[in-house]
Structures are given as structure tokens and as C-alpha cells.
Scaffold this motif. Structure first.
Motif, PDB file in Angstrom:
ATOM      1  N   ASN A  67       0.816  -1.207   0.000  1.00  9.72           N
ATOM      2  CA  ASN A  67       0.000   0.000   0.000  1.00  9.72           C
ATOM      3  C   ASN A  67       0.856   1.266   0.000  1.00  9.72           C
ATOM      4  O   ASN A  67       0.511   2.248  -0.645  1.00  9.72           O
ATOM      5  CB  ASN A  67      -0.993   0.006   1.157  1.00  9.72           C
ATOM      6  CG  ASN A  67      -2.171  -0.882   0.861  1.00  9.72           C
ATOM      7  OD1 ASN A  67      -2.646  -0.954  -0.265  1.00  9.72           O
ATOM      8  ND2 ASN A  67      -2.641  -1.580   1.873  1.00  9.72           N
ATOM      9  N   ARG A  68       1.972   1.226   0.669  1.00  6.95           N
ATOM     10  CA  ARG A  68       2.849   2.404   0.675  1.00  6.95           C
ATOM     11  C   ARG A  68       3.445   2.642  -0.705  1.00  6.95           C
ATOM     12  O   ARG A  68       3.433   3.759  -1.213  1.00  6.95           O
ATOM     13  CB  ARG A  68       3.972   2.234   1.695  1.00  6.95           C
ATOM     14  CG  ARG A  68       4.900   3.442   1.765  1.00  6.95           C
ATOM     15  CD  ARG A  68       6.038   3.204   2.770  1.00  6.95           C
ATOM     16  NE  ARG A  68       6.931   4.327   2.798  1.00  6.95           N
ATOM     17  CZ  ARG A  68       7.973   4.467   1.990  1.00  6.95           C
ATOM     18  NH1 ARG A  68       8.247   3.559   1.086  1.00  6.95           N
ATOM     19  NH2 ARG A  68       8.751   5.534   2.075  1.00  6.95           N
ATOM     20  N   THR A  69       3.986   1.598  -1.314  1.00  6.42           N
ATOM     21  CA  THR A  69       4.715   1.782  -2.564  1.00  6.42           C
ATOM     22  C   THR A  69       3.844   1.696  -3.802  1.00  6.42           C
ATOM     23  O   THR A  69       4.119   2.377  -4.786  1.00  6.42           O
ATOM     24  CB  THR A  69       5.848   0.743  -2.687  1.00  6.42           C
ATOM     25  OG1 THR A  69       5.302  -0.558  -2.606  1.00  6.42           O
ATOM     26  CG2 THR A  69       6.880   0.934  -1.602  1.00  6.42           C
ATOM     27  N   TYR A  70       2.815   0.884  -3.778  1.00  2.00           N
ATOM     28  CA  TYR A  70       2.014   0.655  -4.984  1.00  2.00           C
ATOM     29  C   TYR A  70       0.661   1.365  -4.934  1.00  2.00           C
ATOM     30  O   TYR A  70       0.321   2.114  -5.838  1.00  2.00           O
ATOM     31  CB  TYR A  70       1.814  -0.853  -5.200  1.00  2.00           C
ATOM     32  CG  TYR A  70       0.867  -1.151  -6.327  1.00  2.00           C
ATOM     33  CD1 TYR A  70       1.252  -0.935  -7.646  1.00  2.00           C
ATOM     34  CD2 TYR A  70      -0.407  -1.615  -6.075  1.00  2.00           C
ATOM     35  CE1 TYR A  70       0.371  -1.181  -8.686  1.00  2.00           C
ATOM     36  CE2 TYR A  70      -1.291  -1.867  -7.103  1.00  2.00           C
ATOM     37  CZ  TYR A  70      -0.895  -1.647  -8.411  1.00  2.00           C
ATOM     38  OH  TYR A  70      -1.776  -1.883  -9.426  1.00  2.00           O
ATOM     39  N   THR A  71      -0.096   1.149  -3.900  1.00  2.00           N
ATOM     40  CA  THR A  71      -1.464   1.669  -3.849  1.00  2.00           C
ATOM     41  C   THR A  71      -1.495   3.190  -3.774  1.00  2.00           C
ATOM     42  O   THR A  71      -2.121   3.845  -4.597  1.00  2.00           O
ATOM     43  CB  THR A  71      -2.219   1.090  -2.641  1.00  2.00           C
ATOM     44  OG1 THR A  71      -2.213  -0.327  -2.735  1.00  2.00           O
ATOM     45  CG2 THR A  71      -3.652   1.582  -2.589  1.00  2.00           C
ATOM     46  N   PHE A  72      -0.839   3.746  -2.755  1.00  2.00           N
ATOM     47  CA  PHE A  72      -0.916   5.183  -2.522  1.00  2.00           C
ATOM     48  C   PHE A  72       0.313   5.936  -3.028  1.00  2.00           C
ATOM     49  O   PHE A  72       0.331   7.160  -3.003  1.00  2.00           O
ATOM     50  CB  PHE A  72      -1.144   5.468  -1.036  1.00  2.00           C
ATOM     51  CG  PHE A  72      -2.420   4.866  -0.521  1.00  2.00           C
ATOM     52  CD1 PHE A  72      -3.649   5.347  -0.952  1.00  2.00           C
ATOM     53  CD2 PHE A  72      -2.405   3.802   0.365  1.00  2.00           C
ATOM     54  CE1 PHE A  72      -4.833   4.788  -0.494  1.00  2.00           C
ATOM     55  CE2 PHE A  72      -3.584   3.242   0.835  1.00  2.00           C
ATOM     56  CZ  PHE A  72      -4.798   3.734   0.401  1.00  2.00           C
ATOM     57  N   LYS A  73       1.335   5.187  -3.454  1.00  2.00           N
ATOM     58  CA  LYS A  73       2.586   5.791  -3.941  1.00  2.00           C
ATOM     59  C   LYS A  73       2.994   6.945  -3.018  1.00  2.00           C
ATOM     60  O   LYS A  73       3.232   8.067  -3.446  1.00  2.00           O
ATOM     61  CB  LYS A  73       2.441   6.247  -5.388  1.00  2.00           C
ATOM     62  CG  LYS A  73       2.146   5.078  -6.324  1.00  2.00           C
ATOM     63  CD  LYS A  73       2.188   5.487  -7.761  1.00  2.00           C
ATOM     64  CE  LYS A  73       1.775   4.381  -8.686  1.00  2.00           C
ATOM     65  NZ  LYS A  73       2.568   3.198  -8.709  1.00  2.00           N
ATOM     66  N   SER A  74       3.056   6.616  -1.748  1.00  2.00           N
ATOM     67  CA  SER A  74       3.252   7.612  -0.705  1.00  2.00           C
ATOM     68  C   SER A  74       4.721   7.932  -0.487  1.00  2.00           C
ATOM     69  O   SER A  74       5.589   7.076  -0.609  1.00  2.00           O
ATOM     70  CB  SER A  74       2.649   7.086   0.600  1.00  2.00           C
ATOM     71  OG  SER A  74       2.875   7.995   1.645  1.00  2.00           O
ATOM     72  N   ASN A  75       4.967   9.189  -0.134  1.00  2.00           N
ATOM     73  CA  ASN A  75       6.319   9.592   0.238  1.00  2.00           C
ATOM     74  C   ASN A  75       6.472   9.667   1.754  1.00  2.00           C
ATOM     75  O   ASN A  75       7.457  10.189   2.251  1.00  2.00           O
ATOM     76  CB  ASN A  75       6.686  10.925  -0.418  1.00  2.00           C
ATOM     77  CG  ASN A  75       5.749  12.054  -0.017  1.00  2.00           C
ATOM     78  OD1 ASN A  75       4.855  11.872   0.807  1.00  2.00           O
ATOM     79  ND2 ASN A  75       5.942  13.214  -0.609  1.00  2.00           N
ATOM     80  N   VAL A  76       5.514   9.140   2.480  1.00  3.38           N
ATOM     81  CA  VAL A  76       5.589   9.099   3.936  1.00  3.38           C
ATOM     82  C   VAL A  76       6.702   8.131   4.333  1.00  3.38           C
ATOM     83  O   VAL A  76       6.789   7.018   3.823  1.00  3.38           O
ATOM     84  CB  VAL A  76       4.236   8.658   4.548  1.00  3.38           C
ATOM     85  CG1 VAL A  76       4.349   8.402   6.032  1.00  3.38           C
ATOM     86  CG2 VAL A  76       3.169   9.696   4.256  1.00  3.38           C
ATOM     87  N   SER A  77       7.569   8.580   5.233  1.00  2.83           N
ATOM     88  CA  SER A  77       8.706   7.752   5.646  1.00  2.83           C
ATOM     89  C   SER A  77       8.232   6.539   6.450  1.00  2.83           C
ATOM     90  O   SER A  77       7.154   6.555   7.037  1.00  2.83           O
ATOM     91  CB  SER A  77       9.671   8.574   6.497  1.00  2.83           C
ATOM     92  OG  SER A  77       9.091   8.870   7.751  1.00  2.83           O
ATOM     93  N   PHE A  78       9.072   5.509   6.468  1.00  2.00           N
ATOM     94  CA  PHE A  78       8.772   4.327   7.282  1.00  2.00           C
ATOM     95  C   PHE A  78       8.668   4.736   8.749  1.00  2.00           C
ATOM     96  O   PHE A  78       7.805   4.251   9.472  1.00  2.00           O
ATOM     97  CB  PHE A  78       9.856   3.258   7.125  1.00  2.00           C
ATOM     98  CG  PHE A  78       9.736   2.465   5.869  1.00  2.00           C
ATOM     99  CD1 PHE A  78       8.913   1.355   5.809  1.00  2.00           C
ATOM    100  CD2 PHE A  78      10.443   2.831   4.734  1.00  2.00           C
ATOM    101  CE1 PHE A  78       8.789   0.613   4.648  1.00  2.00           C
ATOM    102  CE2 PHE A  78      10.333   2.099   3.570  1.00  2.00           C
ATOM    103  CZ  PHE A  78       9.504   0.992   3.517  1.00  2.00           C
ATOM    104  N   VAL A 142      -2.613   7.361   7.344  1.00  2.00           N
ATOM    105  CA  VAL A 142      -1.289   6.752   7.276  1.00  2.00           C
ATOM    106  C   VAL A 142      -0.492   7.229   6.063  1.00  2.00           C
ATOM    107  O   VAL A 142       0.626   7.715   6.208  1.00  2.00           O
ATOM    108  CB  VAL A 142      -1.381   5.205   7.246  1.00  2.00           C
ATOM    109  CG1 VAL A 142       0.004   4.592   7.147  1.00  2.00           C
ATOM    110  CG2 VAL A 142      -2.112   4.687   8.467  1.00  2.00           C
ATOM    111  N   PHE A 143      -1.048   7.067   4.871  1.00  2.00           N
ATOM    112  CA  PHE A 143      -0.284   7.318   3.647  1.00  2.00           C
ATOM    113  C   PHE A 143      -0.655   8.620   2.962  1.00  2.00           C
ATOM    114  O   PHE A 143      -0.386   8.794   1.768  1.00  2.00           O
ATOM    115  CB  PHE A 143      -0.451   6.143   2.684  1.00  2.00           C
ATOM    116  CG  PHE A 143       0.124   4.868   3.210  1.00  2.00           C
ATOM    117  CD1 PHE A 143       1.453   4.773   3.556  1.00  2.00           C
ATOM    118  CD2 PHE A 143      -0.685   3.756   3.374  1.00  2.00           C
ATOM    119  CE1 PHE A 143       1.978   3.599   4.053  1.00  2.00           C
ATOM    120  CE2 PHE A 143      -0.168   2.569   3.861  1.00  2.00           C
ATOM    121  CZ  PHE A 143       1.178   2.489   4.205  1.00  2.00           C
TER     122      PHE A 143
END
Length: 149
Positions: A67-78, A142-143
Motif C-alpha cells: 500500500n505504501r509503494t504501490y497503492t498510494f505511492k506515498s512519500n511518507v517515511s517508514f 497513514v499514507f
């Protein structure tokens, strides 16, 4: 994991909206989680709460990365995203499965089911409620992408 993401991007165009990507990833996560839940509940004989919690935890491992990398393509840090992700998962889990269990207990007063049927229907209902709440929590809490200057 990157192989999965590349495969998803290949079969679902990058312009597909986040809800469609979330549903697709969610189907994979849900299948993995439900298989684990039903195995633990019906084959291993583990309790309802332990089975649903463990199945969701296994699905959550896949969910965060996809979800972080594919779904929302988020730049939120781990560092910032991971605690929010697990808080969201935890809250959604308890609310969804508590409500589904109580609804099935209430329904059982009017139309008695065996304990096994009651628990299995509760798992399916809880999974549905969990998915809805989880999408909203991940998308808006979250994202949510941070605006960069």
C-alpha cells in the motif's frame, strides 16, 4: 517484494486510481489473511480472537509495503508511517471484529446457529468491516502524502 510491485504495475495501469489498487492489493491480503484465519480456527483449533488476530497480522505485513509503494505511492517515511499503520490496523481490527462478533451473537438470539457457523460468518463480516475502515484510515491518515515545497 519489488517483483510483486512490478507485476502489479504491469497488469494495472499506473493511472488506475488508489481505490482500485487498494482493492486489488486488499484482495491479495484478504485471501492470505482469511486462509490463515480459517486454518487456525478450523484446522488448528485456535480461538476466534487468536485466529483473526494472527491472520490479520500476516496480511498486514504484505499490506504495509504494497500500500505504501504501490497503492498510494506515498512519500511518507517508514519512521512516520509504520506506527500510524499499525495503530490504524489495530483499531480497525478490534472495532470490526468486535462489532461482527456482537452482531452475530445478537442475530443468534433470533435465529440460532451452531457456534462454528456463528464464528465463521463473524469472520467474513469482520473482514468486510475491517477492509472499509482500513482503507479510509490508510488513505487519510497513514499514507496521506506530505506536500513538498
Amino acid at each position: 517484494m519489488s517483483f510483486i510491485i512490478l507485476s502489479l504495475d504491469k497488469y494495472l495501469k499506473p493511472t488506475t486510481n488508489p481505490l482500485v489498487r487498494f482493492i486489488f492489493v486488499g484482495i491479495m491480503n484478504t485471501c492470505i489473511g482469511l486462509i490463515c484465519m480459517f486454518f487456525f480456527l478450523n484446522v488448528a483449533g485456535i480461538s476466534y480472537w487468536t485466529s483473526t488476530f494472527t491472520g490479520n497480522a500476516i496480511g498486514a505485513c504484505f499490506s504495509f509495503l504494497l500500500n505504501r509503494t504501490y497503492t498510494f505511492k506515498s512519500n511518507v517515511s517508514f519512521h512516520k508511517g509504520l506506527p500510524k499503520f499499525f495503530a490504524t490496523i489495530f483499531i480497525c481490527y478490534f472495532l470490526a471484529y468486535f462489532c461482527s462478533e456482537k452482531l452475530m451473537e445478537w442475530t443468534n438470539q433470533f435465529h440460532p446457529f451452531s457456534t462454528s457457523i456463528e464464528e465463521n460468518v463473524s469472520v467474513l463480516l469482520g473482514s468486510t468491516l475491517y477492509t472499509i475502515a482500513n482503507y479510509l484510515g490508510q488513505k487519510y491518515f497513514v499514507f496521506k502524502n506530505i506536500k513538498t515545497a
